[in-house]
Write a protein that holds these residues in place. Structure first.
Motif, short mmCIF file in Angstrom:
data_model
loop_
_atom_site.label_atom_id
_atom_site.label_comp_id
_atom_site.label_asym_id
_atom_site.label_seq_id
_atom_site.Cartn_x
_atom_site.Cartn_y
_atom_site.Cartn_z
N UNK A 296 13.69 34.34 14.51
CA UNK A 296 14.28 33.29 15.28
C UNK A 296 15.89 33.25 14.69
N UNK A 297 16.83 33.34 15.46
CA UNK A 297 18.08 33.02 15.26
C UNK A 297 18.80 32.09 15.91
N UNK A 298 19.55 31.43 15.27
CA UNK A 298 20.58 30.27 16.18
C UNK A 298 22.11 30.79 16.22
N UNK A 299 22.31 31.20 17.38
CA UNK A 299 23.84 31.66 17.49
C UNK A 299 25.03 30.86 18.27
N UNK A 300 26.02 30.83 18.28
CA UNK A 300 26.99 30.02 18.74
C UNK A 300 28.32 31.03 19.07
N UNK A 301 28.69 31.30 20.41
CA UNK A 301 29.62 32.15 20.65
C UNK A 301 29.90 33.56 20.05
N UNK A 302 28.65 34.05 19.81
CA UNK A 302 28.61 35.48 19.27
C UNK A 302 28.40 35.31 17.78
N UNK A 303 28.56 34.30 17.25
CA UNK A 303 28.09 34.14 15.68
C UNK A 303 26.57 33.66 15.39
N UNK A 304 26.08 34.41 14.30
CA UNK A 304 24.78 33.92 14.04
C UNK A 304 24.99 33.02 12.82
N UNK A 305 24.37 31.85 13.13
CA UNK A 305 24.60 30.78 12.07
C UNK A 305 23.52 30.46 11.19
N UNK A 306 22.28 30.68 11.82
CA UNK A 306 20.95 30.50 10.90
C UNK A 306 19.85 31.51 11.42
N UNK A 307 19.00 31.81 10.54
CA UNK A 307 17.87 32.76 10.82
C UNK A 307 16.61 32.45 10.18
N UNK A 308 15.60 32.67 10.64
CA UNK A 308 14.20 32.47 10.15
C UNK A 308 13.52 33.94 10.46
N UNK A 309 12.76 34.43 9.35
CA UNK A 309 11.97 35.72 9.51
C UNK A 309 10.53 35.34 8.88
N UNK A 310 9.60 35.00 9.82
CA UNK A 310 8.35 34.74 9.50
C UNK A 310 7.17 35.58 9.64
N UNK A 311 6.67 36.23 8.44
CA UNK A 311 5.33 37.07 8.70
C UNK A 311 4.39 36.56 8.50
N UNK A 312 3.51 35.77 9.33
CA UNK A 312 2.41 34.83 9.35
C UNK A 312 1.26 35.41 8.43
N UNK A 313 0.91 36.64 8.82
CA UNK A 313 -0.12 37.42 8.10
C UNK A 313 0.06 37.79 6.60
N UNK A 314 1.36 37.66 6.08
CA UNK A 314 1.73 38.11 4.87
C UNK A 314 2.24 36.73 4.03
#
Length: 309
Positions: free
Chosen positions: A150-168
């Protein structure tokens, strides 16, 4: 000529050799540069909780439990979608837009159903970029190497991100200008060992055409050890951890790359396209492109790739 590599290290622009400039973002706002979205009213902890809940409700109960009818081919035998992908994206779409009213979602499965969904990346509304199960093939085969991106972007710029590996049991987060973390601990990409071959994860042969294979073959060079990638999101995490030196990817789907690129940048890494421009999440990039632990490594990979053109 390779002209620019992108990083998010705090605020310096460093001239490098071979006409490569290490540039930082975001740029100082001007009359024509939009001001970055204010995230002070967004509960980032609630975002993480929503991602964990979607995985707990829709993904993990189906891990190693899929029936044949739960798996569908999209564009060929290697491009799969499962009921977990669809249900998790629906779950996240409802939860994320509730957390940020007025926001939109660009999800892999929604775009597959309606390509005009991508238009949101060019608009003024904040956009959640979602890959519900990155590494669906791994998920289908019972391999834990998959992630929700999941990433949150605004006008082409990525502001925050989440990388979740639930099995790990791994949750990697990044926020523009605030660093990268894995399960709460800071991430630093560091630098490759000076005498060791560069380990580079490349686009998997099952997803590349003959011309892309030809270009990526330039990485079969002294001092470079290419291998096919798994989940793109987890390969970016490996760079941010210092476990992988670089990637070389020949496709530009924003849901595969937005979260991971911010994670790498905030861990001190660099990225760039073969044409010498920063990667644009809206698309239209010259391919292939790279993300790497540092600017020198990114420059080396791009130099090899550019030699094929």
């Amino acid at each position: 000529m390779i002209e620019a590599l992108q990083t998010h290290n705090a605020g310096d622009t460093t001239e490098l050799t071979d006409a490569v400039t290490l540039s930082t973002t975001p740029a100082t706002p001007t009359a024509t540069t939009p001001v970055t979205l204010d995230l002070s009213g967004l509960d980032l902890v609630a975002v993480e909780a929503a991602i964990r809940q979607a995985a707990a409700d829709e993904i993990m109960p189906r891990f190693r439990q899929l029936a044949a009818e739960d798996i569908v081919e999209k564009n060929g035998p290697h491009d799969l979608v499962t009921i977990a992908d669809r249900r998790a994206e629906e779950h996240l779409t409802a939860a994320l837009t509730a957390l940020l009213p007025g926001s939109l979602v660009v999800g892999e499965e929604a775009v597959h159903a309606d390509p005009t969904v991508l238009d949101a990346l060019h608009g003024d509304a904040p956009v959640w970029i979602v890959d519900p199960v990155d590494g669906t093939r791994q998920f289908v085969h019972g391999d834990p190497g998959f992630a929700t991106l999941v990433a949150l972007a605004h006008r082409g710029e990525t502001l925050a991100s989440w990388t979740y590996a639930p099995a790990l049991d791994q949750m990697a987060t990044a926020r523009l200008g605030a660093g990268a973390h894995l399960n709460g601990a800071p991430l630093t990409a560091g630098h490759p060992a000076p005498d060791a071959p560069l380990e580079v994860a490349t686009s998997h042969p099952d997803f590349t055409n003959d011309d892309q294979k030809r270009v990526l073959a330039t990485l079969n060079a002294p001092g470079v050890a290419p291998r096919p990638c798994g989940s793109a999101g987890l390969e970016y995490l490996h760079i941010a951890q210092g476990r992988l030196d670089a990637t070389a990817f020949s496709w530009e789907n924003s849901w595969d790359h937005a979260a991971g690129l911010l994670l790498v940048h905030e861990a001190g890494g660099a990225s760039g396209t073969v044409a010498g421009h920063p990667f644009r999440i809206e698309g239209g990039n010259a391919l292939p492109f790279t993300a790497a632990r540092d600017a020198a490594t990114a420059r080396r990979i791009l130099g090899l790739l550019a030699a094929a053109n």
